[in-house]
Structure formats: C-alpha cells, structure tokens
Design an enzyme around this catalytic site. Structure first.
Site, PDB file in Angstrom:
ATOM      1  N   GLY A  10     -32.244 -56.246  74.190  1.00 28.51           N
ATOM      2  CA  GLY A  10     -33.670 -55.974  74.305  1.00 28.51           C
ATOM      3  C   GLY A  10     -34.423 -57.240  74.673  1.00 28.51           C
ATOM      4  CB  CYS A  11     -37.940 -58.167  74.175  1.00 30.48           C
ATOM      5  SG  CYS A  11     -39.041 -59.576  74.407  1.00 30.48           S
ATOM      6  CE1 TYR A  12     -37.842 -63.849  77.199  1.00 36.31           C
ATOM      7  CE2 TYR A  12     -35.894 -64.382  78.458  1.00 36.31           C
ATOM      8  CZ  TYR A  12     -37.268 -64.351  78.344  1.00 36.31           C
ATOM      9  OH  TYR A  12     -38.059 -64.811  79.358  1.00 36.31           O
ATOM     10  CD1 TRP A  13     -40.010 -63.771  74.401  1.00 34.87           C
ATOM     11  CD2 TRP A  13     -41.617 -62.271  74.036  1.00 34.87           C
ATOM     12  NE1 TRP A  13     -40.896 -63.854  75.439  1.00 34.87           N
ATOM     13  CE2 TRP A  13     -41.897 -62.934  75.245  1.00 34.87           C
ATOM     14  CE3 TRP A  13     -42.489 -61.285  73.612  1.00 34.87           C
ATOM     15  CZ2 TRP A  13     -43.013 -62.656  76.023  1.00 34.87           C
ATOM     16  CZ3 TRP A  13     -43.606 -60.994  74.384  1.00 34.87           C
ATOM     17  CH2 TRP A  13     -43.861 -61.682  75.575  1.00 34.87           C
ATOM     18  CE1 TYR A 153     -42.212 -55.656  73.094  1.00 33.10           C
ATOM     19  CE2 TYR A 153     -41.390 -57.651  72.041  1.00 33.10           C
ATOM     20  CZ  TYR A 153     -41.155 -56.459  72.691  1.00 33.10           C
ATOM     21  OH  TYR A 153     -39.875 -56.046  72.926  1.00 33.10           O
TER      22      TYR A 153
END
Length: 174
Positions: A10-13, A153
């Site tokens: 998913g989102c690397y954050w 987010y």
C-alpha cells in the site's frame, strides 16, 4: 549485522510510519521498485503506468529484532489479501509485494507468507519477486508521518496501522 528488506504493502507512508516504532529498525527509506520505467517520479508512479510499487527499504539489526518479526509485522500492517490495492488506494503501485535480494531472502519471504496465510485464514496475494533497481521516493516523503502528523491521510490510514504494530509487537517497541 544489518539486513535490508524491500517490501510493498500500500502507501509507503504507512509502512514507513509503522516500522519506525520498532526497536532494531535502523533505517526506513521510501522508494519505488518492481517496474520498468527508469527514474520514475512520484506523480508518474501514481498513474499506475510504470509497473513500480510504492515500497520501503527496511534496514534492521538482527541482534535486536529477528527477521521473522520484521516480516510478520509487514503482514500485520497491511491486508495482504487485497490485490493491487490497500483500502481506497487502488492500483498496482499499491500491491502487496516482497522483493528478494538473494535466495535466503526468498526463502524467508516464502515462510513469512505461509505464516501470513495462517494468520489471515488464507487468500494472501503478496507477490514475491526478485529485487531489481530501487529508485528513491521524494525527500518530502521520507518519514512523512513524523513530518505531517495531523495530515488527514496519516490520521485516517497510517495511525491505525501503526497501532496494529504497537499492539502486536509490544516487546519490540522503542
């Protein structure tokens, strides 16, 4: 001894933030890999046309945190049963993937995926593929959660993932 795994979920954050709460993690670097476009920009990767996944290079000290724990945390911080997505983040750039640098990593990743299938009740779609070129993510995306703790987010998506890792791996928390 330092070991580095390249993982996408998913989102690397989110992966970045969740790994940073664990003792023994010495470096987390957001990056792109797994595709064919050289030197992709974040904006281009977001289109899904590069074949790259948003990933993290996770470097850790195995004398402090075992490789199995690093990998089990990976399968806890995202849902590896979702094909080419994580929640509302949709596209191959958000796929669940493990990129191995050598045969030992491939075997460790396969074992971790087997454990994840038991944990999740089957259906894990995480791909395990050879590591190719890794391209750095933008500097402003490194340690994004720490730099933007009140960003919407992060609050809605990253915080729950960090909390799952905190709950499941309390003995390894900083």
């Amino acid at each position: 001894m330092a070991t580095t795994f390249v993982l996408a979920g998913g989102c690397y954050w989110c992966l970045d933030a969740a790994y940073r709460v664990l003792r023994g993690i010495t470096r987390v670097h957001s990056c792109f890999t797994g595709g064919t476009t050289p030197n992709p920009s974040y904006e281009l990767v977001c289109t899904g046309s590069t074949g790259h996944a948003e990933a993290v290079e996770v470097t850790f000290d195995e004398s402090v945190i075992p490789a199995e724990v690093v990998l089990d945390a990976f399968f806890t911080m995202h849902d590896p049963r979702q094909l080419n997505r994580q929640g509302h983040d949709i596209g191959t750039q958000y796929r669940s993937a493990m990129f191995y640098a050598d045969e030992d990593q491939r075997e460790a990743f396969e074992s971790a995926k087997d454990r994840a299938n038991e944990y999740w009740g089957g259906g894990v779609v995480t791909e395990i593929t050879p590591l190719n070129t890794v391209y750095p993510g933008p500097e402003e995306h490194q340690d994004f959660f720490a730099k933007n703790p009140s960003q919407g987010y992060c609050l809605a998506v990253a915080v729950p993932k960090v909390n799952k890792v905190r709950a499941g791996f309390a003995e390894y928390l900083l």
